[in-house]
Scaffold this active site. Structure first.
Site, PDB file in Angstrom:
ATOM      1  N   GLU A  81      -9.764  37.188 -10.524  1.00 14.89           N
ATOM      2  CA  GLU A  81     -10.895  36.232 -10.150  1.00 14.89           C
ATOM      3  C   GLU A  81     -10.458  35.446  -9.151  1.00 14.89           C
ATOM      4  O   GLU A  81      -9.406  35.211  -8.596  1.00 14.89           O
ATOM      5  CB  GLU A  81     -11.098  35.101 -11.550  1.00 14.89           C
ATOM      6  CG  GLU A  81     -11.298  35.622 -12.690  1.00 14.89           C
ATOM      7  CD  GLU A  81     -10.855  34.587 -13.876  1.00 14.89           C
ATOM      8  OE1 GLU A  81     -10.876  33.492 -13.539  1.00 14.89           O
ATOM      9  OE2 GLU A  81     -10.866  35.096 -14.833  1.00 14.89           O
ATOM     10  N   LYS A  96      -9.639  32.301  -6.738  1.00 17.40           N
ATOM     11  CA  LYS A  96      -8.881  31.077  -7.276  1.00 17.40           C
ATOM     12  C   LYS A  96      -9.503  29.923  -6.150  1.00 17.40           C
ATOM     13  O   LYS A  96      -9.718  30.143  -4.853  1.00 17.40           O
ATOM     14  CB  LYS A  96      -7.369  31.117  -6.750  1.00 17.40           C
ATOM     15  CG  LYS A  96      -6.804  29.939  -7.158  1.00 17.40           C
ATOM     16  CD  LYS A  96      -5.177  30.213  -7.077  1.00 17.40           C
ATOM     17  CE  LYS A  96      -4.496  28.838  -7.517  1.00 17.40           C
ATOM     18  NZ  LYS A  96      -4.702  27.750  -6.882  1.00 17.40           N
ATOM     19  N   ASP A 134     -10.679  26.709  -4.851  1.00 18.04           N
ATOM     20  CA  ASP A 134      -9.847  25.719  -4.084  1.00 18.04           C
ATOM     21  C   ASP A 134     -10.573  23.959  -4.448  1.00 18.04           C
ATOM     22  O   ASP A 134     -11.252  23.511  -3.654  1.00 18.04           O
ATOM     23  CB  ASP A 134      -9.600  25.816  -2.711  1.00 18.04           C
ATOM     24  CG  ASP A 134      -8.358  25.023  -2.204  1.00 18.04           C
ATOM     25  OD1 ASP A 134      -7.540  24.477  -3.167  1.00 18.04           O
ATOM     26  OD2 ASP A 134      -8.033  24.855  -1.039  1.00 18.04           O
ATOM     27  N   TYR A 187     -13.815  28.832 -16.082  1.00 16.01           N
ATOM     28  CA  TYR A 187     -13.159  30.282 -16.046  1.00 16.01           C
ATOM     29  C   TYR A 187     -12.180  30.408 -17.333  1.00 16.01           C
ATOM     30  O   TYR A 187     -11.445  31.202 -17.873  1.00 16.01           O
ATOM     31  CB  TYR A 187     -11.963  30.401 -14.763  1.00 16.01           C
ATOM     32  CG  TYR A 187     -11.406  29.214 -14.611  1.00 16.01           C
ATOM     33  CD1 TYR A 187     -11.650  28.600 -13.213  1.00 16.01           C
ATOM     34  CD2 TYR A 187     -10.342  28.546 -15.184  1.00 16.01           C
ATOM     35  CE1 TYR A 187     -10.809  27.510 -12.813  1.00 16.01           C
ATOM     36  CE2 TYR A 187      -9.484  27.729 -14.968  1.00 16.01           C
ATOM     37  CZ  TYR A 187      -9.930  27.115 -13.644  1.00 16.01           C
ATOM     38  OH  TYR A 187      -8.996  25.924 -13.207  1.00 16.01           O
ATOM     39  N   LYS A 205      -1.820  34.084  -3.390  1.00 11.08           N
ATOM     40  CA  LYS A 205      -2.304  33.292  -2.469  1.00 11.08           C
ATOM     41  C   LYS A 205      -2.554  33.648  -0.838  1.00 11.08           C
ATOM     42  O   LYS A 205      -1.820  34.468  -0.436  1.00 11.08           O
ATOM     43  CB  LYS A 205      -1.043  32.053  -1.941  1.00 11.08           C
ATOM     44  CG  LYS A 205      -0.901  31.169  -3.516  1.00 11.08           C
ATOM     45  CD  LYS A 205      -2.219  30.287  -3.693  1.00 11.08           C
ATOM     46  CE  LYS A 205      -2.067  28.956  -4.143  1.00 11.08           C
ATOM     47  NZ  LYS A 205      -1.052  27.870  -3.578  1.00 11.08           N
ATOM     48  N   CYS A 208      -1.927   4.352  32.717  1.00 10.74           N
ATOM     49  CA  CYS A 208      -3.307   4.881  32.244  1.00 10.74           C
ATOM     50  C   CYS A 208      -3.772   6.003  33.312  1.00 10.74           C
ATOM     51  O   CYS A 208      -3.685   5.858  34.386  1.00 10.74           O
ATOM     52  CB  CYS A 208      -4.052   3.480  32.391  1.00 10.74           C
ATOM     53  SG  CYS A 208      -5.766   4.108  32.055  1.00 10.74           S
ATOM     54  N   CYS A 222      -6.784   4.337  35.617  1.00 12.40           N
ATOM     55  CA  CYS A 222      -6.613   3.105  36.437  1.00 12.40           C
ATOM     56  C   CYS A 222      -5.127   2.905  36.817  1.00 12.40           C
ATOM     57  O   CYS A 222      -4.865   2.255  37.762  1.00 12.40           O
ATOM     58  CB  CYS A 222      -7.205   1.967  35.851  1.00 12.40           C
ATOM     59  SG  CYS A 222      -6.094   1.231  34.527  1.00 12.40           S
ATOM     60  N   CYS A 257      -4.155   1.011  27.383  1.00  8.71           N
ATOM     61  CA  CYS A 257      -4.231   0.654  28.679  1.00  8.71           C
ATOM     62  C   CYS A 257      -4.257  -0.942  28.705  1.00  8.71           C
ATOM     63  O   CYS A 257      -4.809  -1.781  28.194  1.00  8.71           O
ATOM     64  CB  CYS A 257      -5.293   1.260  29.211  1.00  8.71           C
ATOM     65  SG  CYS A 257      -5.661   0.672  30.884  1.00  8.71           S
ATOM     66  N   CYS A 312     -10.247  -1.663  32.605  1.00  5.71           N
ATOM     67  CA  CYS A 312     -10.139  -0.211  33.046  1.00  5.71           C
ATOM     68  C   CYS A 312     -11.465   0.310  32.727  1.00  5.71           C
ATOM     69  O   CYS A 312     -12.035   0.354  31.975  1.00  5.71           O
ATOM     70  CB  CYS A 312      -9.220   0.146  32.046  1.00  5.71           C
ATOM     71  SG  CYS A 312      -9.001   1.928  32.198  1.00  5.71           S
TER      72      CYS A 312
HETATM   73  S1  IVH Z   1      -6.675  29.900 -14.545  1.00  6.25           S
HETATM   74  C1  IVH Z   1      -2.763  28.555 -16.945  1.00  6.25           C
HETATM   75  N1  IVH Z   1      -8.459  30.600 -12.833  1.00  6.25           N
HETATM   76  O1  IVH Z   1      -5.550  26.918 -10.120  1.00  6.25           O
HETATM   77  C2  IVH Z   1      -3.680  28.024 -16.001  1.00  6.25           C
HETATM   78  N2  IVH Z   1      -7.105  28.610 -12.237  1.00  6.25           N
HETATM   79  O2  IVH Z   1      -2.678  26.824  -9.652  1.00  6.25           O
HETATM   80  C3  IVH Z   1      -5.006  28.535 -15.991  1.00  6.25           C
HETATM   81  N3  IVH Z   1      -7.798  27.761 -10.317  1.00  6.25           N
HETATM   82  O3  IVH Z   1      -4.768  24.420 -12.158  1.00  6.25           O
HETATM   83  C4  IVH Z   1      -5.647  28.525 -14.688  1.00  6.25           C
HETATM   84  N4  IVH Z   1      -9.364  29.079  -9.517  1.00  6.25           N
HETATM   85  O4  IVH Z   1      -6.877  24.455 -10.730  1.00  6.25           O
HETATM   86  C5  IVH Z   1      -7.527  29.883 -13.162  1.00  6.25           C
HETATM   87  N5  IVH Z   1     -10.055  31.303 -11.514  1.00  6.25           N
HETATM   88  C6  IVH Z   1      -9.202  30.725 -11.771  1.00  6.25           C
HETATM   89  C7  IVH Z   1      -8.862  29.280 -10.843  1.00  6.25           C
HETATM   90  C8  IVH Z   1      -7.815  28.632 -11.265  1.00  6.25           C
HETATM   91  C9  IVH Z   1      -8.883  28.007  -9.482  1.00  6.25           C
HETATM   92  C10 IVH Z   1      -6.992  26.398 -10.100  1.00  6.25           C
HETATM   93  C11 IVH Z   1      -6.783  25.481 -11.465  1.00  6.25           C
HETATM   94  C12 IVH Z   1      -5.336  25.599 -11.648  1.00  6.25           C
HETATM   95  C13 IVH Z   1      -4.639  26.039 -10.330  1.00  6.25           C
HETATM   96  C14 IVH Z   1      -3.547  26.625 -10.844  1.00  6.25           C
END
Ligand code: IVH
Length: 661
Positions: A109, A111, A113, A218, A305, A398, A401, A416, A421
């Site tokens: 999935e 991740k 942010d 999720y 990451k 400056c 000036c 300044c 100025c």
């Molecule tokens: S599963 C047991 N799925 O990432 C932890 N987390 O570094 C279950 N996050 O605290 C998390 N997208 O805030 C999961 N598709 C995703 C996610 C996700 C973002 C974040 C979430 C979590 C952090 C962990």
């Protein structure tokens, strides 16, 4: 039709339209139709409050204002994820699992942010939202989360369930928010994640509603009660009406997993929200307990990451720029590079300390990124590539000036020392006439520069003396009769500009557009503000120590006082016309609001009090005349009672203002 039935019907139609638009991304009705239906619903609910339902879309507009957030203990702790940064680490993660179980597959999935939240539904109805906090104890942010448009307030099944997901701010909302903050001179959010986190901690749910957060779900807590695998979790969440990020895949071998990760890395650059990696989870629930957990995270999942968008380039030179407050800022002149979608050739270096701490030198290879998706910034130096560059030294004069620069104790900036100025003045002039300040539309940056070069404009009062040189100005190439007449008219009109715009235009440090608006509510003439003392300024809710000090310093400087007097004699408006202050019991009174208000938002109640001539203060003291105590009022109510201050509740407040607003 019976009102109750119509309300039910409207809720059903609007919620479906919301789901189609925000969750499925497939609008089924126009914005116009949507607004019309929503208005009809709000009207009916106002007339018949007893028929209002908990899943009404009108709940999403906000309205609740809190004093703070209640703590929530998570029944099942919210864990975090381990990280891997390359394929070797990913293989090691997989090998650790393969030692324990054999027939398994993964779900990948994106991740997202943002920030994690846990949502509780009872009988299919949304009950509560809590932030992750430290994983064990979070904060109750129900009224804020309720404003998220894609969030279902009622599920398709009447079940009890706790689900978890990520609240995020889409790029579009983030850009709009930061642009707004830039124009108000407010600090920018560094990235959408910070903006989302800051927004979810707002006390006024209306502010949250206006910022357009969104959410992807999720996970289900105790998911095996409902389904057998993560693939089924994602399908079930969608069936219940939740928004799920559809970029998920079921992968059964490591080669496929790695190629998927590469695909994600390309995909994420095209998405309208930030992602910082791929989450990889074992799909089969029957295997999870065998694989187990550490104290912080499950061993059956990890986050791959991505590298953040940071680009290397050469620092060709460091130049210096003077701003309207006289601050001289070092600027990096870069070999142009593409960063997050646009070419960057200059970036801020902030101040001397920033450069010295990071030991940035001309000729270095440096890493740049965009802070807050807008402002290019030099992050650090690639030291391995350094040859024989000489250390940076801050210039002492400056750039415009050549007067000496001064650095005040405790401050990082260099100023300044020349009050006249030209570099500082020209920026001041551009700011003064800009749209956000005095709004003299024909006196833009280029025109100011030309007039300045020709000696017609050296300071703000000169703007109002330009008419003396009208004939000469008409001779300047590119100007002519029409243009100069239009300019004279705009300048003349600007004399009637509101006091807050004038205040903002003066460029007092820390007095942005919003602060200026607040100040004129309390000090309705320039004279009053010039004599305001530090303590009185601090009494105002939105004014902190830094702003109060800056205002007092500004007005105690004789040069600035002369400037104001000049502008006064040139005919500029120095009075804030309050919108007809009525003879009302609140007139001249200092009023404190506390507790949870249900009828009005905090902002509305404050606005009404101010319109009726009262002042709103944040703390109860002997000077307080009246306390409006909402639900669950705490220490302020206690203190008011101790001091014998009159206390009224929200209903009484409503009665006192009834008919007026
Ligand atoms: S599963 C047991 N799925 O990432 C932890 N987390 O570094 C279950 N996050 O605290 C998390 N997208 O805030 C999961 N598709 C995703 C996610 C996700 C973002 C974040 C979430 C979590 C952090 C962990």
């Amino acid at each position: 039709m019976d009102a109750k039935l119509r309300i039910q019907e409207l809720i059903q139609i609007i919620n479906q339209a919301n789901h189609d638009y925000h969750t499925k991304d497939q609008p089924t009705i126009t914005d116009f139709e949507y607004d019309k239906l929503l208005h009809e619903l709000i009207d009916l609910e106002t007339k018949y409050p007893n028929y209002k339902q908990t899943d009404s879309p009108s709940e999403k507009i906000g309205g609740v204002v809190l004093d703070g957030f209640q703590k929530v203990t998570h029944a099942v702790p919210m864990m975090s994820l381990s990280n891997v940064f390359n394929n070797e680490e990913l293989d090691a993660f997989d090998e650790r699992i393969r030692k324990v179980v054999q027939n398994y597959s993964y779900v990948t999935e994106l991740k997202i942010d943002g920030l994690a939240v846990s949502l509780t539904y009872k009988n299919g109805e949304f009950l509560r939202a809590a932030t992750r906090g430290n994983g064990v104890v979070g904060e109750d942010v129900t009224s804020n989360v309720k404003t998220i448009k894609s969030l279902p307030l009622r599920l398709t099944e009447p079940i009890d369930i706790e689900v978890r997901g990520e609240i995020y701010m889409p790029h579009k909302s983030f850009k709009k928010l930061n642009e707004e903050r830039l124009s108000l001179d407010e600090p920018l959010f560094a990235n959408p994640r910070n903006a989302a986190a800051g927004t979810i901690r707002q006390l006024d749910a209306k502010v949250v509603a206006s910022r357009n957060l969104d959410i992807f779900l999720y996970t289900i807590v105790d998911a095996s009660k409902y389904v057998n695998s993560q693939m089924e979790v994602l399908a079930y969440l969608q069936k219940l009406g939740f928004k799920v990020n559809l970029n998920y895949h079921h992968v059964k071998d490591m080669d496929l997993l790695k190629s998927k990760i590469n695909e994600y890395d390309l995909l994420r650059k095209k998405l309208s929200y930030d992602t910082d990696g791929v989450v990889i989870k074992v799909n089969e629930f029957s295997l999870l307990n065998m694989i187990g957990y550490t104290s912080k995270f499950p061993k059956w999942a990890t986050a791959y990451k991505f590298q953040a968008e940071q680009v290397e380039t050469i620092l060709k030179d460091i130049t210096f720029q003077i701003g309207r407050t006289g601050v001289v800022t070092p600027v990096a002149e870069l070999e142009p590079v593409l960063v997050s979608g646009s070419t960057v050739s200059r970036a801020t270096l902030h101040n001397e300390d920033y450069i010295l701490t990071k030991d940035i030198r001309i000729g270095d290879y440096v890493i740049v990124h965009k802070a807050g998706e807008i402002i290019p910034e030099v992050l650090n130096v690639v030291l391995e590539k350094r040859k024989n560059q000489t250390p940076f030294e801050m210039r002492s004069d400056c750039p415009v000036c050549l007067f000496p620069l001064i650095r005040k104790p405790g401050e990082a900036d260099h100023y300044c020392s020349n009050p006249d100025c030209p570099g500082k003045n020209i920026n001041q002039l551009i700011h003064f006439s800009s749209r956000v300040a005095m709004d003299i539309d024909t006196l833009g940056e280029r025109v100011v520069e030309i007039f300045h070069e020709l000696g017609y404009l050296n300071n703000i009062p000169d703007i109002y003396k330009l008419h003396q040189f009208k004939d000469e100005l008409k001779e300047i190439p590119g100007f002519g009769d029409k243009k100069v007449d239009k300019l004279m008219e705009a300048i003349n009109n600007s004399k009637n500009q509101t006091l807050d715009k004038l205040l903002f235009g003066l460029g007092i440090k820390h007095v942005g557009a919003k602060v200026a608006k607040t100040l004129v509510k309390y000090y309705s003439t320039m004279d009053e503000l010039m004599h305001a003392n530090y303590e009185d300024l601090l009494e105002i809710n939105e004014i902190g120590e830094m702003i109060a000090q800056s205002i007092v310093t500004y007005f105690s400087n004789p040069t600035n006082r002369d400037l104001i007097n000049d502008l006064k004699s040139l005919g500029l408006n120095m009075v804030f016309e309050k919108e007809s202050v009525l003879e009302h019991a609140f007139n001249g009174k200092t009023i404190v609001l506390t507790g949870k208000l249900n009828i009005f938002s905090r902002d509305q109640a404050s606005d009404i009090i101010e319109k009726l001539g009262g002042k709103v203060s944040s703390s109860v003291s002997a000077k307080t005349d009246l306390l409006v105590a909402g639900e669950d009022a705490g220490s302020k109510l206690k203190k008011a009672n101790e001091l014998g201050i009159k206390v009224i509740d929200e209903e009484e407040f409503k009665v006192m203002i009834d008919g007026l607003y």
